[in-house]
Structures are given as structure tokens and as C-alpha cells.
Design a protein around this motif. Structure first.
Motif, PDB file in Angstrom:
ATOM      1  N   LYS A 155     -17.885   2.781   8.350  1.00 53.82           N
ATOM      2  CA  LYS A 155     -18.193   2.489   6.958  1.00 53.82           C
ATOM      3  C   LYS A 155     -17.265   3.252   6.023  1.00 53.82           C
ATOM      4  CE  LYS A 155     -22.015   2.567   3.659  1.00 53.82           C
ATOM      5  NZ  LYS A 155     -23.454   2.924   3.469  1.00 53.82           N
ATOM      6  N   THR A 156     -17.068   4.506   6.374  1.00 55.85           N
ATOM      7  CA  THR A 156     -16.165   5.313   5.539  1.00 55.85           C
ATOM      8  C   THR A 156     -14.753   4.744   5.561  1.00 55.85           C
ATOM      9  OG1 THR A 156     -17.503   7.279   6.022  1.00 55.85           O
ATOM     10  CG2 THR A 156     -15.265   7.624   5.187  1.00 55.85           C
ATOM     11  N   GLU A 157     -14.322   4.361   6.758  1.00 54.89           N
ATOM     12  CA  GLU A 157     -12.975   3.788   6.860  1.00 54.89           C
ATOM     13  C   GLU A 157     -12.874   2.462   6.085  1.00 54.89           C
ATOM     14  OE1 GLU A 157     -12.009   3.413  10.913  1.00 54.89           O
ATOM     15  OE2 GLU A 157     -11.836   5.567  11.294  1.00 54.89           O
ATOM     16  N   VAL A 158     -13.969   1.660   6.215  1.00 56.26           N
ATOM     17  CA  VAL A 158     -13.954   0.390   5.474  1.00 56.26           C
ATOM     18  C   VAL A 158     -13.909   0.653   3.979  1.00 56.26           C
ATOM     19  CG1 VAL A 158     -15.324  -1.627   4.903  1.00 56.26           C
ATOM     20  CG2 VAL A 158     -15.066  -0.943   7.286  1.00 56.26           C
ATOM     21  N   GLN A 159     -14.665   1.633   3.514  1.00 59.96           N
ATOM     22  CA  GLN A 159     -14.622   1.977   2.098  1.00 59.96           C
ATOM     23  C   GLN A 159     -13.232   2.455   1.684  1.00 59.96           C
ATOM     24  OE1 GLN A 159     -17.780   4.831   1.569  1.00 59.96           O
ATOM     25  NE2 GLN A 159     -19.389   3.256   1.503  1.00 59.96           N
ATOM     26  N   ASN A 160     -12.655   3.256   2.561  1.00 62.70           N
ATOM     27  CA  ASN A 160     -11.294   3.717   2.252  1.00 62.70           C
ATOM     28  C   ASN A 160     -10.305   2.551   2.209  1.00 62.70           C
ATOM     29  OD1 ASN A 160     -12.202   6.362   2.152  1.00 62.70           O
ATOM     30  ND2 ASN A 160     -11.726   6.774   4.318  1.00 62.70           N
ATOM     31  N   LEU A 161     -10.474   1.675   3.198  1.00 59.03           N
ATOM     32  CA  LEU A 161      -9.584   0.503   3.201  1.00 59.03           C
ATOM     33  C   LEU A 161      -9.799  -0.367   1.971  1.00 59.03           C
ATOM     34  CD1 LEU A 161      -9.743  -0.555   6.989  1.00 59.03           C
ATOM     35  CD2 LEU A 161      -7.794   0.423   5.765  1.00 59.03           C
ATOM     36  N   SER A 162     -11.073  -0.511   1.577  1.00 59.18           N
ATOM     37  CA  SER A 162     -11.362  -1.308   0.391  1.00 59.18           C
ATOM     38  C   SER A 162     -10.733  -0.688  -0.855  1.00 59.18           C
ATOM     39  CB  SER A 162     -12.876  -1.438   0.208  1.00 59.18           C
ATOM     40  OG  SER A 162     -13.163  -2.141  -0.969  1.00 59.18           O
ATOM     41  N   GLU A 163     -10.838   0.622  -0.951  1.00 55.47           N
ATOM     42  CA  GLU A 163     -10.219   1.303  -2.085  1.00 55.47           C
ATOM     43  C   GLU A 163      -8.705   1.138  -2.065  1.00 55.47           C
ATOM     44  OE1 GLU A 163     -11.547   5.288  -1.875  1.00 55.47           O
ATOM     45  OE2 GLU A 163     -13.618   4.851  -2.475  1.00 55.47           O
ATOM     46  N   ARG A 164      -8.138   1.293  -0.866  1.00 54.90           N
ATOM     47  CA  ARG A 164      -6.690   1.136  -0.754  1.00 54.90           C
ATOM     48  C   ARG A 164      -6.266  -0.306  -1.074  1.00 54.90           C
ATOM     49  NH1 ARG A 164      -4.558   3.456   4.782  1.00 54.90           N
ATOM     50  NH2 ARG A 164      -2.603   2.822   3.769  1.00 54.90           N
ATOM     51  N   THR A 165      -7.131  -1.254  -0.625  1.00 53.47           N
ATOM     52  CA  THR A 165      -6.809  -2.658  -0.928  1.00 53.47           C
ATOM     53  C   THR A 165      -6.854  -2.902  -2.433  1.00 53.47           C
ATOM     54  OG1 THR A 165      -7.724  -3.363   1.202  1.00 53.47           O
ATOM     55  CG2 THR A 165      -7.481  -5.041  -0.520  1.00 53.47           C
ATOM     56  N   ARG A 201       3.387  -8.095 -13.037  1.00 53.26           N
ATOM     57  CA  ARG A 201       3.546  -8.000 -14.486  1.00 53.26           C
ATOM     58  C   ARG A 201       4.925  -7.427 -14.833  1.00 53.26           C
ATOM     59  NH1 ARG A 201      -0.049  -4.511 -15.461  1.00 53.26           N
ATOM     60  NH2 ARG A 201      -1.802  -5.973 -15.350  1.00 53.26           N
ATOM     61  N   TRP A 202       5.286  -6.401 -14.120  1.00 50.89           N
ATOM     62  CA  TRP A 202       6.610  -5.807 -14.361  1.00 50.89           C
ATOM     63  C   TRP A 202       7.717  -6.813 -14.048  1.00 50.89           C
ATOM     64  CZ3 TRP A 202      10.625  -4.853 -10.923  1.00 50.89           C
ATOM     65  CH2 TRP A 202      11.687  -4.073 -11.415  1.00 50.89           C
ATOM     66  N   ARG A 258      -1.564  -2.483  -7.757  1.00 49.38           N
ATOM     67  CA  ARG A 258      -0.113  -2.256  -7.758  1.00 49.38           C
ATOM     68  C   ARG A 258       0.650  -3.575  -7.709  1.00 49.38           C
ATOM     69  NH1 ARG A 258       0.993   2.961  -3.768  1.00 49.38           N
ATOM     70  NH2 ARG A 258      -0.136   4.504  -5.050  1.00 49.38           N
ATOM     71  N   VAL A 259       0.124  -4.510  -6.895  1.00 45.41           N
ATOM     72  CA  VAL A 259       0.785  -5.823  -6.840  1.00 45.41           C
ATOM     73  C   VAL A 259       0.738  -6.494  -8.210  1.00 45.41           C
ATOM     74  CG1 VAL A 259       0.589  -8.149  -5.897  1.00 45.41           C
ATOM     75  CG2 VAL A 259       0.425  -6.172  -4.368  1.00 45.41           C
ATOM     76  N   GLU A 260      -0.422  -6.382  -8.863  1.00 51.17           N
ATOM     77  CA  GLU A 260      -0.540  -6.971 -10.194  1.00 51.17           C
ATOM     78  C   GLU A 260       0.433  -6.312 -11.172  1.00 51.17           C
ATOM     79  OE1 GLU A 260      -4.011  -7.829 -13.556  1.00 51.17           O
ATOM     80  OE2 GLU A 260      -4.487  -6.824 -11.655  1.00 51.17           O
TER      81      GLU A 260
END
Length: 761
Positions: free
Chosen positions: A43-53, A65-66, A59-61
Motif C-alpha cells: 500500500k505504501t509503495e502504491v501510494q508512493n507510485l501514485s504520488e510519483r505518477t 505547456r512549456w 511535469r508532463v503537463e
């Protein structure tokens, strides 16, 4: 015994089962705790992955935009670069304003001094004025390597000190036509920059085709003006002319735009690594999966270079893409009805169609920014399939088919709902028309309407005069704007163009200029009136009568709203005899005394000088002037006639009396006191001579006259007093006097000698 043993064994088995059950529970508890720990870790890893995603998405946005901002900046930079290149080319053209080129002169023909050779050539071949100083600053061959003997010779560039001299030489050369040197035909032209020469060469095939059809044309710098049967039209490029000729049935093929002629979007694609694929590759390497009508390569493919090939069009390459392609069907390549290719071409329904969808289409076609999303078949109804419906784009998609939609071929629309777009790269050319007429009089109302083929919201129509600095703007939310001019003036005289302008953020997009309409403004017809301060004017049915000798004046007037100008008085259809500036919109022409030579037709013309142009009104309705004799003039004439008659009678009487007195015989007592009138004027000298040496014949009484007195007649007359009437003659002499006078009357018509020695028988 056996039963006791069995019970004991069962008892032991129960105990063992209890122990095993406890152990199993303990192990299950430990396993559950371990699984729980691992699930917590997952769960912690999934949360971390979700945050990173989420962070990556942000960043992609930001990168997108840039990237959009960078793309916009690059496009602006490229547009500025294009504008700077245009200005540099314009400055170069101005710097070459005094240059002229001669083509076709064989190499080495000029000898040691090219300027002297050119001056001799021009004076020999062209009818230049003898006193024209050519003032050739310099002359040289173009700075290309010396060609081979069989190659065309280099052009000769001539720089004149004065622009007017160059224009005179060119005009005479073009007027003469064929000029030869060493059996080679020479051609004369302006000294255009290389870029302009390159653009003008593109019209060569067009000129040939037009000449074959006997269609008149003009090459205006880098543009071409063609006089079609429907009217003259000016084109900005050879591609535009070819497209027009193709629509008119000429057997021409629209050329591909050159590399230097591509729009900023296409040039930006080249910078980002968009490349055409050479046909040396195989289908497996060139056919790429894509969602649009172009292929994006992460790395540039290798090729020999633009224009370097050993192929024919029979080897033209192509691709087959799994996705759809898109095009616009309309007035320009960047505005029109949206069509999608999915086996066959089909349209897009306008349900939920908005500016975000149009933005994706314009970006996909590299046509700049979306200016409008049209609906209800704004560019006409399409045919065939309707591929997309309920399209819902966010605005950042790479292709229209990437946006959300109901699916290919699933719709509830008809072609009357076909969607379209207008992109900033090519706004549609507006149209212009005038109501009621284009030929107007001063103060008349006129309406000029600018219209677009499509509806562009929040745009501005611009109406401008090409002769005078007149510019009018009108915002419009529809397809047209009407410019109402309630009272036309001379500022409205000339050609008008329409242009459409739309501003998005900090950028302004403009369309091409419309065709022109010409407004002709005429001055109002002035008025002319006739007055006489002392009441000497009598108006007849077709003329005005002025009494002879009276004072009269003509007054010319015009509408007070006219600009300052001059009135000219025209007499009997002859040239303008007198001009006066208008004061309070009128001018008076005074005649102190009416005379018969003033009879005739009088009219007025109003003239206005504006800039370098001269505007003249039509002639005023003429006044026919007749001079009549006055009663005073008749009285004066009658009195003068009577006076002349009286004077004539008096002169006759005086003449008779003088002759009578001159023939009278003086008395003997007064013979030494006779007096004669001395004539002082030369006009009477002949009369004096007639009376010299005339012997006075005595009457019947035979009065003797002293010989000394007869010989001294001249002396006696000279000494005579001025009053001849004082000579007294006795009463007895009357008879002799009458006889002498009668004899004098009979001989009055004879020669001078007849008066000598007159005697009474």
C-alpha cells in the motif's frame, strides 16, 4: 483392556490435536501479521507510485505547456525573421533603385572600359536627348565566375547617379524593343535583388501561357496583375496565379511550394526533426503508425539532400497509415470544411464542435492558431460519409481522432451540420461591394459592405483608401460589416480595399486584401446669378436683359460644405476668362458698365486642388445676357445727331460767308486800309495761296485801283487785321459784288489756275 487402551489413545490424540491446533493458530496468526505487513508495504509503495505518477503527470503537463510556449515563441521568431528578411530585401531593392541590368552582351565585348562602352552603346541604340548626361557611376559584370564560352554571358550591372536617368533609359529601351550587339539580342531590366529575380522567374511559364491566349498581364515587382475578361486582379505569388489559372481551365499543374516558401509552422517542423522520407527506403521502414496525415520521426532519416536525386515521378513514394488523415475543403488550405479519411473521405458533425476542437485541427495541419469553429455547413455541405460526431477535445491532443467521439460512422447528423475551422495562417479573403452606386456627387450617402465567406466572431473589418489616408474599423460578430458614409467628400475619392483582422491574446491575424472598388466623387454643380445695383436687370423667358451703361455683376456660389477652391467665369463657351477664390462659398465678377460686347452666355465652374489632384465641377446652368439700349442713350443719340446737323449747317454758312467776304471790292477811300485775315494753321495755307495775286476787278463804275496796291496784295493781306468782316464796301458796289460772287460760284469746281485773272466782262 483393549477398550481402555483405545480410550487412552484417543485421549492422547486429542491432546496432540490441541497442541497442533495451537501451533497452527500461532502460525496462521504469524502469517496473517506477515501478510498484513507486506500489504501495508504494498500500500505504501502504491501510494508512493501514485504520488510519483501525479508528479510525473504534472511535469508532463508543464513540459507540454512549456513546449507549446516554446513553439509559439519559435513561430513568432520565425515570423519576425520572415518580416526582417522582407525588410532587408526591401532595403536592398531601394539600394538598387538606381541600378539597371543588361542581359545578353557577349563576354569581352565591352573592351577595357565598361562604363564608356555602355554610354556609347546607349547613345547609339537609343533616341536619348543630346543634352542628357547619363552620369554612370559604375558598371560591371555580375560577380559570378566567368562562364564557359558556350554558357550565357554574365549580366552587366549599371549604376546611375540619378533614378530619373535610369527610368528614361529603360523606357526608351523597352519602347525600341529589339537591340542587338554582335548579332546578340540585348535585354534591359531593373537591377532587382537576387531573391526578387528568383521570384520573378517563377512567372515565366505563366507569361508564356497568357501570351498564347492573348491575355494582357503586368509583372509588378514580385506580383502579377492579369486583366481577365471579368476584370483585372492582382496576385501575390506564382502559386496563387497557377491555382487561379487551373480553376479557369488552363492546362497547368499547381506546383509544390519551395523550401524557402514554407510557412513558419512547416519550418518549425523541420527544426523539430520532421523530414520527408526518400524512396530508397522500404515500405516496412517508411510506413509508420500515426494518427494524422504526417509521420513524426524521433530521429531524422538520412537522405542526399533537398533536390538531389536521380529519379522520375514514376518512382514517387507513398505511405499507407493505419490511422486517419485530415484535410480542409474550402477557400484556402487553412480554412474550410473538416474532412477525415477512413477508407474514403468523410465529414465531421458540428454537435459539441467548439474552438478547442478547431485548435487541434489547426495544430494538426500546422496552420497556426484556431480563429473560429464554424457549424451548419459554413463552408458548404460535403458528400459521402459522416465519420465523427460529438467530438470533444481538450485542446492539447495531437490529432482530431485522438479526441473523444462516438466512434467512426456513428452519428445522428446530416451534411447540413458539417463542421469547419478557420486558422490564423490563411484567413479567407473578404469581398467588397458598394451601394447604391460607385459614382457619386459631393454630400451623397454611400454604403460599402465588407463580407467574409464564414462567420468569424469578435473580429474587425478594416476599410481603407489606397490614395488618401482614410481608414475605418468596425467590429463584427457576423459575416459582414457595412461602413456607412453619410456624406462623401473628396477624401473618399479613390480605390477602397477590405481586410479582416482578428486578435487572439497578443497576436493579430489579418486576411488578404479584398479586390478593390473605385469611388468617383464629383463636385456639385455651382449656381450663377446676375444682379444690377441700379435695377438694370430685366428677366425674359430665356435670357436676362441689362440696360446699356448700367453696372452689373455675376455671383457664383456652391454648397458651403465644399472645401476651399476657386470659381472661374466662362463666357460664351470660350476659355476661362477670369478666376477668383471662393469667399464664404461664393465669388462675384463685377462689370462697371454694360456694353454690347458683353452679350453672350455666362457660366461658372468650381475648381478644388487637393494634394496633386485637380477636381472640377460641371458648368453651372448658363445665363444668356442681352444688352438693351436705354431711353437716355436714345436721347443722347438724338441730341448728338441734331447737334452735329446744326454744326454742319453753321460750318456751311460760315464757309459761304468767308468766300463772300473774300470776293468783295474795297472802296477807294479805304483801299489803303483794307485788311485781310491771316491764317495761322497749315490747313488753311492752300486757301491763302488761292487768294494770292488775284486781281480785283473793278465794278461798272470803273474804279481805278492803284497798280502799287495791286502788286502788294500779299503785303496787304499779311498786314490785315484778324477780323475780315471789318472791310466795308460802299452801297454802290453791291451790284459789282454780286456779279463777282456769281462768277466765283461758277468756277468753284475748277482747278486752282482758274482763279487767276478772273475778270468780269
Amino acid at each position: 483392556m483393549e477398550s481402555a487402551d483405545k480410550l487412552e489413545a484417543i485421549k492422547e490424540l486429542k491432546e496432540d490435536l490441541k497442541v497442533d491446533n495451537g501451533n497452527l493458530r500461532s502460525e496462521i496468526t504469524q502469517l496473517g501479521e506477515a501478510i498484513k505487513g507486506k500489504l501495508d508495504n504494498v500500500k505504501t509503495e502504491v501510494q508512493n507510485l501514485s504520488e510519483r505518477t501525479s508528479e510525473l503527470e504534472n511535469r508532463v503537463e508543464q513540459v507540454e505547456r512549456w513546449s507549446g510556449e516554446v513553439t509559439e515563441v519559435l513561430c513568432n521568431s520565425l515570423e519576425q525573421q520572415t518580416e526582417l528578411q522582407r525588410k532587408v530585401m526591401d532595403l536592398e531593392a531601394k539600394a538598387r533603385r538606381n541600378n539597371m541590368r543588361i542581359f545578353g552582351l557577349p563576354e569581352g565585348e565591352e573592351g577595357d572600359s565598361l562604363p564608356q562602352f555602355i554610354e556609347k552603346l546607349l547613345r547609339r541604340e537609343l533616341p536619348l536627348p543630346p543634352d542628357l548626361d547619363l552620369k554612370i557611376q559604375r558598371a560591371h559584370r555580375s560577380l559570378a565566375p566567368k562562364p564557359r564560352p558556350e554558357a550565357p554571358p554574365r549580366a552587366i550591372i549599371i549604376n546611375f547617379q540619378e533614378y530619373t536617368t535610369k527610368e528614361t533609359v529603360l523606357r526608351e529601351a523597352w519602347k525600341k524593343g529589339k537591340i542587338q550587339q554582335s548579332n546578340k539580342t540585348l535585354y534591359f531590366d531593373h537591377g532587382y535583388p537576387a531573391e526578387i529575380v528568383k521570384k520573378r522567374k517563377k512567372y515565366a511559364g505563366i507569361k508564356k501561357a497568357l501570351k498564347e491566349k492573348n491575355i494582357r498581364f503586368q509583372t509588378l515587382f514580385t506580383r502579377m496583375r492579369i486583366h481577365w475578361s471579368t476584370g483585372a486582379r492582382t496576385y501575390d505569388s506564382a502559386q496563387e496565379v497557377l491555382r487561379e489559372m487551373k480553376t479557369r481551365g488552363f492546362p497547368v499543374q499547381e506546383p509544390e511550394p519551395a523550401a524557402g516558401d514554407s510557412n513558419p509552422g512547416a519550418r518549425l517542423r523541420d527544426l523539430q526533426g520532421w523530414q520527408q522520407v526518400n524512396n530508397r527506403g522500404s515500405a516496412s521502414t517508411t510506413a509508420q503508425r500515426a494518427t494524422g496525415d504526417t509521420v513524426r520521426k524521433s530521429n531524422c532519416c538520412q537522405h542526399p539532400g533537398y533536390g538531389i536525386h536521380d529519379c522520375g515521378h514514376s518512382e514517387d513514394a507513398g505511405v499507407v497509415c493505419s490511422g486517419s488523415v485530415i484535410r480542409l475543403s474550402g477557400s484556402t488550405s487553412c480554412s474550410g470544411r473538416v474532412e477525415i479519411y477512413n477508407g474514403t473521405w468523410g465529414t465531421v458533425c458540428d454537435d459539441s464542435w467548439d474552438l478547442a476542437d478547431a485548435q487541434v485541427v489547426c495544430r494538426q495541419l500546422s496552420c497556426g492558431t484556431a480563429l473560429a469553429a464554424t457549424s451548419s455547413a459554413g463552408f458548404g455541405e460535403g458528400t459521402g460519409e459522416i465519420w465523427l460526431d460529438d467530438v470533444n477535445c481538450l485542446g492539447n491532443e495531437t490529432s482530431l481522432t485522438s479526441c473523444q467521439h462516438r466512434g467512426y460512422g456513428i452519428h445522428d447528423c446530416g451534411h447540413s451540420e458539417d463542421a469547419g475551422v478557420v486558422c490564423s495562417e490563411s484567413l479567407p479573403k473578404p469581398t467588397i461591394f458598394v451601394s447604391p452606386v460607385a459614382e457619386l456627387t459631393w454630400g451623397q450617402q454611400v454604403n460599402i459592405t465588407c463580407a467574409s465567406a464564414i462567420e468569424l466572431l469578435d473580429g474587425t473589418f478594416i476599410l481603407q483608401n489606397t490614395i488618401y489616408p482614410l481608414r475605418m474599423n468596425q467590429s463584427s460578430g457576423s459575416t459582414s460589416a457595412t461602413f456607412r458614409i453619410p456624406k462623401v467628400t473628396l477624401d473618399h475619392h479613390g480605390e477602397f480595399h477590405c481586410q479582416y483582422e482578428k486578435r487572439i491574446s497578443s497576436q493579430t491575424f489579418t486576411s488578404l486584401l479584398s479586390d478593390s472598388v473605385h469611388l468617383t466623387v464629383h463636385l456639385l454643380r455651382p449656381y450663377i446669378s446676375l444682379t444690377s445695383p441700379n435695377g438694370g436687370v430685366v428677366w425674359g423667358p430665356q435670357q436676362a436683359e441689362v440696360t446699356w451703361g448700367y453696372r452689373f455683376s455675376f455671383t457664383c456660389s456652391i454648397n458651403p460644405n465644399h472645401p476651399q477652391g476657386n470659381f472661374s467665369l466662362i463666357f460664351s463657351g470660350s476659355n476661362i476668362t477670369e478666376a477668383k477664390p471662393a469667399v464664404n462659398s461664393s465669388a462675384s465678377f463685377n462689370f462697371p458698365t454694360a456694353a454690347f460686347e458683353h452679350q453672350g452666355n455666362y457660366s461658372c465652374v468650381y475648381v478644388v486642388l487637393k494634394s496633386t489632384r485637380r477636381f472640377s465641377s460641371a458648368e453651372a446652368v448658363p445665363i444668356c445676357l442681352f444688352i438693351k439700349a436705354s431711353s437716355q442713350m436714345l436721347l443722347y443719340s438724338l441730341s448728338g445727331g441734331i447737334l452735329v446737323l446744326v454744326l454742319l449747317v453753321f460750318l456751311g454758312v460760315c464757309l459761304a460767308c468767308r468766300r463772300r467776304h473774300c470776293t468783295k471790292q474795297p472802296r477807294a477811300s479805304d483801299q489803303n486800309q483794307m485788311t485781310a485775315q491771316k491764317f495761322n494753321t497749315q490747313d488753311h495755307e492752300s486757301d491763302w495761296d488761292d487768294y494770292e495775286n488775284v486781281d480785283i476787278i473793278l465794278s461798272a463804275k470803273k474804279l481805278e485801283v492803284d497798280k502799287q496796291s495791286s502788286s502788294d496784295d500779299d503785303h496787304d493781306y499779311e498786314e490785315a487785321g484778324p477780323n475780315l468782316s471789318q472791310i466795308s464796301v460802299g452801297g454802290e458796289d453791291n451790284k459789282a459784288e454780286e456779279l463777282i460772287y456769281e462768277e466765283y460760284e461758277k468756277s468753284s469746281e475748277e482747278e486752282e489756275s482758274d482763279y487767276v485773272n478772273v475778270s468780269v466782262p
